[in-house]
Design a protein around this motif. Structure first.
Motif, PDB file in Angstrom:
ATOM      1  N   UNK A  44       1.731  20.430  11.657  1.00 58.67           N
ATOM      2  CA  UNK A  44       1.720  20.011  13.059  1.00 58.67           C
ATOM      3  C   UNK A  44       2.984  20.478  13.770  1.00 58.67           C
ATOM      4  N   UNK A  45       2.842  20.721  15.075  1.00 57.27           N
ATOM      5  CA  UNK A  45       3.975  21.125  15.905  1.00 57.27           C
ATOM      6  C   UNK A  45       3.680  20.745  17.354  1.00 57.27           C
ATOM      7  N   UNK A  54      10.753  21.691  23.823  1.00 50.69           N
ATOM      8  CA  UNK A  54      10.796  20.583  24.762  1.00 50.69           C
ATOM      9  C   UNK A  54      11.429  19.351  24.120  1.00 50.69           C
ATOM     10  N   UNK A  55      12.385  18.729  24.844  1.00 49.27           N
ATOM     11  CA  UNK A  55      13.095  17.564  24.292  1.00 49.27           C
ATOM     12  C   UNK A  55      12.119  16.455  23.913  1.00 49.27           C
ATOM     13  N   UNK A  56      11.205  16.138  24.825  1.00 53.27           N
ATOM     14  CA  UNK A  56      10.227  15.085  24.551  1.00 53.27           C
ATOM     15  C   UNK A  56       9.211  15.550  23.521  1.00 53.27           C
ATOM     16  N   UNK A  57       8.736  16.786  23.672  1.00 52.72           N
ATOM     17  CA  UNK A  57       7.697  17.286  22.796  1.00 52.72           C
ATOM     18  C   UNK A  57       8.101  17.350  21.342  1.00 52.72           C
ATOM     19  N   UNK A  58       9.294  17.865  21.056  1.00 54.15           N
ATOM     20  CA  UNK A  58       9.733  18.038  19.667  1.00 54.15           C
ATOM     21  C   UNK A  58       9.679  16.715  18.911  1.00 54.15           C
ATOM     22  N   UNK A  59      10.065  15.638  19.578  1.00 55.83           N
ATOM     23  CA  UNK A  59      10.156  14.344  18.892  1.00 55.83           C
ATOM     24  C   UNK A  59       8.805  13.831  18.410  1.00 55.83           C
ATOM     25  N   UNK A  60       7.743  14.169  19.129  1.00 50.32           N
ATOM     26  CA  UNK A  60       6.431  13.574  18.812  1.00 50.32           C
ATOM     27  C   UNK A  60       5.964  13.933  17.415  1.00 50.32           C
ATOM     28  N   UNK A  61       5.886  15.233  17.128  1.00 52.65           N
ATOM     29  CA  UNK A  61       5.410  15.652  15.809  1.00 52.65           C
ATOM     30  C   UNK A  61       6.380  15.236  14.717  1.00 52.65           C
ATOM     31  N   UNK A  62       7.689  15.345  14.981  1.00 51.09           N
ATOM     32  CA  UNK A  62       8.676  14.974  13.967  1.00 51.09           C
ATOM     33  C   UNK A  62       8.544  13.494  13.610  1.00 51.09           C
ATOM     34  N   UNK A  74       5.192  12.985  11.693  1.00 46.16           N
ATOM     35  CA  UNK A  74       5.234  13.566  10.347  1.00 46.16           C
ATOM     36  C   UNK A  74       6.115  12.736   9.417  1.00 46.16           C
ATOM     37  N   UNK A  75       7.258  12.289   9.911  1.00 49.30           N
ATOM     38  CA  UNK A  75       8.153  11.468   9.092  1.00 49.30           C
ATOM     39  C   UNK A  75       7.489  10.153   8.698  1.00 49.30           C
ATOM     40  N   UNK A  76       6.835   9.526   9.658  1.00 51.46           N
ATOM     41  CA  UNK A  76       6.178   8.245   9.382  1.00 51.46           C
ATOM     42  C   UNK A  76       5.084   8.412   8.336  1.00 51.46           C
ATOM     43  N   UNK A  77       4.283   9.470   8.484  1.00 51.47           N
ATOM     44  CA  UNK A  77       3.193   9.691   7.539  1.00 51.47           C
ATOM     45  C   UNK A  77       3.719  10.034   6.148  1.00 51.47           C
ATOM     46  N   UNK A  78       4.724  10.900   6.095  1.00 50.23           N
ATOM     47  CA  UNK A  78       5.259  11.301   4.790  1.00 50.23           C
ATOM     48  C   UNK A  78       5.875  10.120   4.051  1.00 50.23           C
ATOM     49  N   UNK A  79       6.581   9.273   4.786  1.00 53.83           N
ATOM     50  CA  UNK A  79       7.181   8.098   4.161  1.00 53.83           C
ATOM     51  C   UNK A  79       6.102   7.130   3.666  1.00 53.83           C
ATOM     52  N   UNK A  85      14.474  10.803   6.079  1.00 52.11           N
ATOM     53  CA  UNK A  85      15.198  10.231   7.231  1.00 52.11           C
ATOM     54  C   UNK A  85      16.153  11.254   7.850  1.00 52.11           C
ATOM     55  N   UNK A  86      16.572  12.246   7.075  1.00 49.03           N
ATOM     56  CA  UNK A  86      17.524  13.235   7.565  1.00 49.03           C
ATOM     57  C   UNK A  86      16.875  14.313   8.434  1.00 49.03           C
ATOM     58  N   UNK A  87      15.549  14.356   8.453  1.00 51.57           N
ATOM     59  CA  UNK A  87      14.842  15.353   9.258  1.00 51.57           C
ATOM     60  C   UNK A  87      14.928  14.952  10.729  1.00 51.57           C
ATOM     61  N   UNK A  88      15.519  15.811  11.538  1.00 48.82           N
ATOM     62  CA  UNK A  88      15.720  15.515  12.957  1.00 48.82           C
ATOM     63  C   UNK A  88      15.211  16.668  13.821  1.00 48.82           C
ATOM     64  N   UNK A  89      14.806  16.365  15.052  1.00 53.13           N
ATOM     65  CA  UNK A  89      14.422  17.448  15.968  1.00 53.13           C
ATOM     66  C   UNK A  89      15.607  18.368  16.229  1.00 53.13           C
TER      67      UNK A  89
END
Length: 248
Positions: free
Chosen positions: A6-7, A68-76, A79-84, A218-222
């Motif tokens: 996803x992106x 996009x500042x707002x856009x990047x955060x959505x997938x990240x 993805x983090x929530x699902x992976x965890x 947790x270290x994965x950031x936009x």
């Protein structure tokens, strides 16, 4: 077992399921301001179409920008929530690298340079320069934000340094006003015309990164690169007031 990609860093929201190195199903949406409401339904749709449950996923690949500042955060965030929750690896990849890999099938045989550019306003673009022709892509210029004219000059010099024996391919999302800055000798590919290949580009880009597991996720950031436009304007207004003697 499938890999979910996803992106949301660009005007194109890209999702897909990879099974045995092939796209099982994918879905893209080119509604730039609708990513927040479209992401979850698209993910649900491709899982259902691929007859895959979240617990059958073995990895998640996410584009972390720049974009996009707002856009990047959505997938990240998704993805983090699902992976965890699923306790599976997360692979964060550069959106620019994914764009580059997505364009490779469009290039004839022979050495080439790839310059993915994402419009960053004020005549600037996020970009990176890659060289291809063998296995994978080699980074010639790392990710940064520069004026579009500087990116064009850099790519032109790179072609000249190779005695003009390489093709230059530029993948971009430019509005018409900025498209004129692309060198005429370059092959120009607009993001929207190649958006269907972006899910596979994300997967190919993930082959070069290390999976993040458990607490590492947790270290994965936009990757924003630029500060938020609102912060820029606020600083500029403050500087203008100071310059006019309204502040001491």
């Amino acid at each position: 077992m499938a890999i979910l990609v996803m992106d949301t860093a660009t005007e194109v929201l890209a999702t897909g399921l990879i099974v045995e190195e092939n796209i099982l199903v994918s879905a893209v949406s080119s509604t730039p301001r609708g990513h927040s409401t479209a992401l979850a339904p698209l993910l649900q749709s491709i899982l259902q179409s691929g007859r895959t449950t979240p617990h059958q996923l073995k990895k998640i690949v996410v584009g972390v920008g720049p974009g996009s500042y707002t856009g990047v955060r959505m997938a990240v965030s998704m993805a983090k929530s699902m992976a965890m929750a699923l306790e599976i690896p997360l692979l964060p990849v550069s959106t620019l690298t994914a764009l580059a890999y997505a364009a490779v099938p469009l290039i004839d045989k022979g050495p080439f340079l790839l310059l993915p550019l994402l419009y960053a306003r004020r005549g600037r673009a996020f970009g990176a320069l890659y060289q291809g022709g063998g296995d994978g892509l080699e980074v010639l210029a790392p990710e940064s934000v520069q004026p579009i004219s500087e990116w064009s000059s850099l790519a032109t010099r790179a072609v000249q340094d190779r005695q003009n024996q390489v093709k230059l391919v530029m993948i971009h999302d430019f509005p018409d006003a900025q498209a004129d800055e692309i060198p005429q000798f370059a092959t120009s590919i607009h993001l929207k015309s190649n958006q269907e290949r972006l899910p596979r580009g994300l997967w190919l880009a993930s082959q070069t990164v290390r999976p993040m597991m458990r607490e590492e996720i947790h270290e994965v950031l936009p990757n924003y690169i630029l500060e938020v436009e609102a912060q820029v304007r606020l600083r500029e207004r403050g500087a203008a007031r100071f310059g006019n003697g309204l502040e001491s």
